[in-house]
Enzyme design. Sequence first.
Site, PDB file in Angstrom:
ATOM      1  N   GLU A 268       0.912  -1.098  -0.068  1.00 16.89           N
ATOM      2  CA  GLU A 268       0.023   0.108   0.169  1.00 16.89           C
ATOM      3  C   GLU A 268       0.737   1.230  -0.074  1.00 16.89           C
ATOM      4  O   GLU A 268       1.413   1.556   0.901  1.00 16.89           O
ATOM      5  CB  GLU A 268      -0.891   0.010   1.167  1.00 16.89           C
ATOM      6  CG  GLU A 268      -1.948  -1.148   1.388  1.00 16.89           C
ATOM      7  CD  GLU A 268      -3.139  -1.227   0.285  1.00 16.89           C
ATOM      8  OE1 GLU A 268      -3.213  -0.150  -0.160  1.00 16.89           O
ATOM      9  OE2 GLU A 268      -3.717  -2.055   0.385  1.00 16.89           O
ATOM     10  N   CYS A 302      -2.355   9.241   2.217  1.00 18.25           N
ATOM     11  CA  CYS A 302      -1.921   8.425   1.040  1.00 18.25           C
ATOM     12  C   CYS A 302      -2.903   9.134  -0.097  1.00 18.25           C
ATOM     13  O   CYS A 302      -2.653   8.935  -1.366  1.00 18.25           O
ATOM     14  CB  CYS A 302      -2.075   7.011   1.088  1.00 18.25           C
ATOM     15  SG  CYS A 302      -3.337   6.347   1.961  1.00 18.25           S
TER      16      CYS A 302
END
Length: 513
Positions: A268, A302
């Site tokens: 991720e 993110c």
Amino acid sequence: MKSIKEIRDETFERLGLKEENSGVFYGKWEKYDPEKSIEVRSPIDGTYLGKVSVASPEQYRNAVVKMEKEFVEWSETPAPQRSLAIKAIADGIKEKKELLGRIVSLEVGKVTTEGQGEIQEMIDVGYFATGLGRQIYGLTMASERPYHRLYEQYIPLGVIGVISAFNFPSSVWSWNAFIAATVGDTVLWKPSSKAALSSVAVMRVIEDIMVKESIPGIFALVNGRGREIGELMAEDKALPLISFTGSVKTGKHLAEKVASRLGKTILELGGNNCAIVSEKADMKVALKGVAFGALATAGQRCTSTRRVIVHEKIYNEFREKLKNIYEKAKTGNPLEDGIIVGPMIDDDAVSNYEKAIAKAVDQGGRVVTGNKVLERKKGYYVQPTIIEARYGMQITKEETFAPILYMFKYSTMEEAMKIHNDVPQGLSSAMFTTDLREEEYFLSARGSDCGLANINTSTAGAEIGGAFGGEKDTGGGRESGSDSWKLYMRRQTVTKNYGKDIPLAQGVQFKIE
Ligand code: NAD
């Protein structure tokens, strides 16, 4: 308003935290070691919060062995029973939500509502996992052979290593840990060294619940530097899967190491998320969606919106309205009411902000608003910045973990999609429009190349029920909801013969006397 020190003292006392805390837990806490510790200061104003000791290589090994031992019985426990243990943990976290959220705000600077949201996410994943305990299934296939049964089953992997980033210091661990534990794995967690305190607070709360509810010690915590404990994990064959959240650079390095021992990874990594605003967008919805995506967590998500592509017919109007929102958004102490933008995590983050803006200007960008460091001694604050950019500018293809938004203009959907997709990363995306055709274009194979596609809502702020993750340099991992649980298990195809002969597949003959 109380001082950060007063808030810290009160929160520490209620959570049983001390000034000096062990950062290593595997059924028991290792002794605090003053020689090997991380000093934690708040990015809000630099207040000293405490110390957390890190794991030695020997303590790391002990933690792995403990998780291996726990795995034997835990993996044999029926999944619905395991998931009730996770429910008890989620219930317990709910009682401590306010305090845990405050620790997140103190340590990484999230505004109160986002710090609380982070803990809510842990609770939500816990309840998702509770239902999952009765939904672990495999397919049954029709066998080509008589008296044969063909099906697949899922088997827990073992000890899962979780390495997490600073900006989601507790929820990302729970996305992994609660799902992995429900499907029968045990979990070893290495948090970011920039978020050691949050990990200790979470594990202290969970330890209390586990003791009270007689839940086996299936979770371990090993604080430590990435290049020490992180490297040990990458090389460790005892960890069949490492779920890594962090930058593209570190993720690539880790992935190579794990792949060289043929281990599995869930990656991720960084994003460079973009929103397209059509001339047919609802202006109010688009402005709020883009502003939230770009300003929340001071651009340190993110999924933060880093680029916005606006139709030429509404470009000027959108820019001026967004500028107005930016200039009204209050930056400051994230625990104060009315603050929208909190601090950056540290001085390096402020330097990266400055460097990125300088590069953008150098490459032909024009600052619309922002471009000012507000404070870098007593906390780290910068002015959120909007920059008018041109397609092709190198800096707009990089992820700068700061509140910088690049604006582009488009005239056709083809042009918008070209700008949108021409970056290495592929995490989150958004399209603001009320036109069904544009929406479907955005969601087609010619449209967004990201793992997350949003219509009329922000690139940031995903729900836990969907599978979370991104494509290209973002790493391809999926976590949290949907069928992400499958990644924490191995698939086994089972063929059973219950006949009196042994017919072979594809009609192959094997004649022996
Ligand atoms: P980072 O890459 O600096 O650190 C992430 C983790 O890796 C930390 O725990 C760190 O200690 C560890 N680490 C460092 N070196 C290592 C090594 N050699 N081996 C193993 N582990 C090592 O990232 P960060 O600054 O903490 O977080 C910000 C980054 O994370 C951004 O790029 C952001 O986009 C990304 N992120 C991605 C997601 C996602 O779900 N895609 C979520 C949150 C953050």
